[in-house]
Write a protein that holds these residues in place. Structure first.
Motif, PDB file in Angstrom:
ATOM      1  N   LEU A 173       0.815  -1.213   0.000  1.00 60.30           N
ATOM      2  CA  LEU A 173       0.000   0.000   0.000  1.00 60.30           C
ATOM      3  C   LEU A 173       0.851   1.266   0.000  1.00 60.30           C
ATOM      4  O   LEU A 173       0.365   2.336  -0.363  1.00 60.30           O
ATOM      5  N   ARG A 174       2.108   1.145   0.379  1.00 60.19           N
ATOM      6  CA  ARG A 174       2.997   2.303   0.354  1.00 60.19           C
ATOM      7  C   ARG A 174       3.087   2.897  -1.056  1.00 60.19           C
ATOM      8  O   ARG A 174       3.409   4.068  -1.227  1.00 60.19           O
ATOM      9  N   ALA A 175       2.782   2.112  -2.082  1.00 64.69           N
ATOM     10  CA  ALA A 175       2.812   2.625  -3.458  1.00 64.69           C
ATOM     11  C   ALA A 175       1.856   3.802  -3.615  1.00 64.69           C
ATOM     12  O   ALA A 175       2.086   4.682  -4.448  1.00 64.69           O
ATOM     13  N   TRP A 176       0.795   3.834  -2.823  1.00 58.48           N
ATOM     14  CA  TRP A 176      -0.118   4.972  -2.883  1.00 58.48           C
ATOM     15  C   TRP A 176       0.584   6.264  -2.475  1.00 58.48           C
ATOM     16  O   TRP A 176       0.195   7.347  -2.910  1.00 58.48           O
ATOM     17  N   GLY A 177       1.622   6.161  -1.656  1.00 60.74           N
ATOM     18  CA  GLY A 177       2.370   7.357  -1.282  1.00 60.74           C
ATOM     19  C   GLY A 177       2.957   8.048  -2.495  1.00 60.74           C
ATOM     20  O   GLY A 177       2.953   9.279  -2.590  1.00 60.74           O
ATOM     21  N   GLY A 178       3.446   7.268  -3.451  1.00 61.65           N
ATOM     22  CA  GLY A 178       3.984   7.846  -4.672  1.00 61.65           C
ATOM     23  C   GLY A 178       2.922   8.562  -5.490  1.00 61.65           C
ATOM     24  O   GLY A 178       3.169   9.604  -6.091  1.00 61.65           O
ATOM     25  N   VAL A 179       1.718   8.014  -5.483  1.00 64.32           N
ATOM     26  CA  VAL A 179       0.607   8.631  -6.212  1.00 64.32           C
ATOM     27  C   VAL A 179       0.225   9.954  -5.548  1.00 64.32           C
ATOM     28  O   VAL A 179       0.022  10.972  -6.225  1.00 64.32           O
ATOM     29  N   VAL A 180       0.157   9.950  -4.232  1.00 62.73           N
ATOM     30  CA  VAL A 180      -0.206  11.164  -3.488  1.00 62.73           C
ATOM     31  C   VAL A 180       0.859  12.242  -3.682  1.00 62.73           C
ATOM     32  O   VAL A 180       0.527  13.411  -3.926  1.00 62.73           O
ATOM     33  N   VAL A 181       2.121  11.870  -3.611  1.00 56.15           N
ATOM     34  CA  VAL A 181       3.207  12.840  -3.816  1.00 56.15           C
ATOM     35  C   VAL A 181       3.136  13.418  -5.233  1.00 56.15           C
ATOM     36  O   VAL A 181       3.274  14.631  -5.428  1.00 56.15           O
ATOM     37  N   ALA A 220       0.483  13.694  -7.107  1.00 58.52           N
ATOM     38  CA  ALA A 220      -0.686  14.573  -7.168  1.00 58.52           C
ATOM     39  C   ALA A 220      -0.406  15.908  -6.477  1.00 58.52           C
ATOM     40  O   ALA A 220      -0.789  16.966  -6.979  1.00 58.52           O
ATOM     41  N   ARG A 221       0.279  15.853  -5.351  1.00 53.70           N
ATOM     42  CA  ARG A 221       0.642  17.098  -4.659  1.00 53.70           C
ATOM     43  C   ARG A 221       1.563  17.938  -5.526  1.00 53.70           C
ATOM     44  O   ARG A 221       1.357  19.143  -5.693  1.00 53.70           O
ATOM     45  N   ASN A 222       2.578  17.306  -6.093  1.00 55.63           N
ATOM     46  CA  ASN A 222       3.541  18.035  -6.919  1.00 55.63           C
ATOM     47  C   ASN A 222       2.908  18.595  -8.185  1.00 55.63           C
ATOM     48  O   ASN A 222       3.370  19.608  -8.712  1.00 55.63           O
ATOM     49  N   CYS A 278      -3.945   3.726  14.992  1.00 56.75           N
ATOM     50  CA  CYS A 278      -4.320   5.144  15.159  1.00 56.75           C
ATOM     51  C   CYS A 278      -3.194   6.111  14.788  1.00 56.75           C
ATOM     52  O   CYS A 278      -3.106   7.205  15.316  1.00 56.75           O
ATOM     53  N   ALA A 279      -2.335   5.705  13.886  1.00 59.80           N
ATOM     54  CA  ALA A 279      -1.245   6.584  13.450  1.00 59.80           C
ATOM     55  C   ALA A 279      -1.816   7.838  12.791  1.00 59.80           C
ATOM     56  O   ALA A 279      -2.945   7.835  12.288  1.00 59.80           O
ATOM     57  N   ASN A 280      -1.049   8.894  12.815  1.00 59.29           N
ATOM     58  CA  ASN A 280      -1.438  10.115  12.130  1.00 59.29           C
ATOM     59  C   ASN A 280      -0.943  10.075  10.697  1.00 59.29           C
ATOM     60  O   ASN A 280       0.119   9.530  10.416  1.00 59.29           O
ATOM     61  N   ALA A 281      -1.722  10.654   9.812  1.00 57.24           N
ATOM     62  CA  ALA A 281      -1.350  10.761   8.404  1.00 57.24           C
ATOM     63  C   ALA A 281      -1.896  12.085   7.881  1.00 57.24           C
ATOM     64  O   ALA A 281      -2.736  12.727   8.512  1.00 57.24           O
ATOM     65  N   ALA A 282      -1.427  12.464   6.717  1.00 56.85           N
ATOM     66  CA  ALA A 282      -1.827  13.737   6.121  1.00 56.85           C
ATOM     67  C   ALA A 282      -3.290  13.720   5.706  1.00 56.85           C
ATOM     68  O   ALA A 282      -3.820  12.708   5.253  1.00 56.85           O
ATOM     69  N   LYS A 283      -3.925  14.868   5.870  1.00 54.68           N
ATOM     70  CA  LYS A 283      -5.261  15.113   5.325  1.00 54.68           C
ATOM     71  C   LYS A 283      -5.065  16.031   4.129  1.00 54.68           C
ATOM     72  O   LYS A 283      -4.228  16.937   4.143  1.00 54.68           O
ATOM     73  N   TRP A 284      -5.841  15.771   3.089  1.00 51.02           N
ATOM     74  CA  TRP A 284      -5.687  16.475   1.819  1.00 51.02           C
ATOM     75  C   TRP A 284      -6.993  17.097   1.387  1.00 51.02           C
ATOM     76  O   TRP A 284      -8.067  16.706   1.839  1.00 51.02           O
ATOM     77  N   THR A 285      -6.904  18.034   0.486  1.00 55.99           N
ATOM     78  CA  THR A 285      -8.076  18.553  -0.212  1.00 55.99           C
ATOM     79  C   THR A 285      -7.673  18.807  -1.659  1.00 55.99           C
ATOM     80  O   THR A 285      -6.499  19.036  -1.947  1.00 55.99           O
ATOM     81  N   GLY A 286      -8.659  18.696  -2.529  1.00 56.18           N
ATOM     82  CA  GLY A 286      -8.385  18.937  -3.943  1.00 56.18           C
ATOM     83  C   GLY A 286      -8.279  20.409  -4.242  1.00 56.18           C
ATOM     84  O   GLY A 286      -8.936  21.233  -3.618  1.00 56.18           O
ATOM     85  N   VAL A 287      -7.445  20.732  -5.213  1.00 52.92           N
ATOM     86  CA  VAL A 287      -7.324  22.123  -5.657  1.00 52.92           C
ATOM     87  C   VAL A 287      -7.695  22.232  -7.134  1.00 52.92           C
ATOM     88  O   VAL A 287      -7.533  23.285  -7.721  1.00 52.92           O
TER      89      VAL A 287
END
Length: 114
Positions: free
Chosen positions: A72-80, A82-84, A103-112
């Protein structure tokens, strides 16, 4: 040039290396996976909207027929990516719902993009 070991890499460099390896593995197992995953993230932003966490996009993509990557870490590349690309921006952090993440913390996102 000597190969870099984890002893001389920063935490962010190790994170990026792990993400890159996970995306590469996903692509070997399912060519084009990361492109399809990015399209699912775009669809989530435009169809669902609001603040979200990556795990919500993963669930949406799975419902739409995109298989999970090997890691699932592959999704990190997709998120990065998208952010970039200016598709999403970070708006804070929150606790993930996945019980395996404890209950780990992770980033919350919103679309732009609209």
């Amino acid at each position: 040039m000597a190969a870099q070991t984890s002893f001389n890499l920063t935490g962010s460099a190790l994170r990026d290396l792990g993400i890159s390896r996970a995306v590469d593995h996903a692509e070997r197992e399912a060519p084009g996976w990361s492109t399809r995953a990015l399209e699912m993230l775009r669809r989530y932003v435009t169809e669902v909207g609001g603040e979200f966490m990556a795990e919500q996009v993963r669930s949406f993509a799975k419902e739409q027929g995109l298989p999970d990557p090997v890691h699932l870490r592959a999704w990190g590349g997709v998120v990065v990516k998208a952010r970039n690309a200016g598709i999403i921006c970070c708006v804070g952090t929150g606790q993930v719902e996945n019980p395996n993440a404890h209950c780990a913390n992770a980033a919350k996102w919103t679309g732009v993009i609209k």
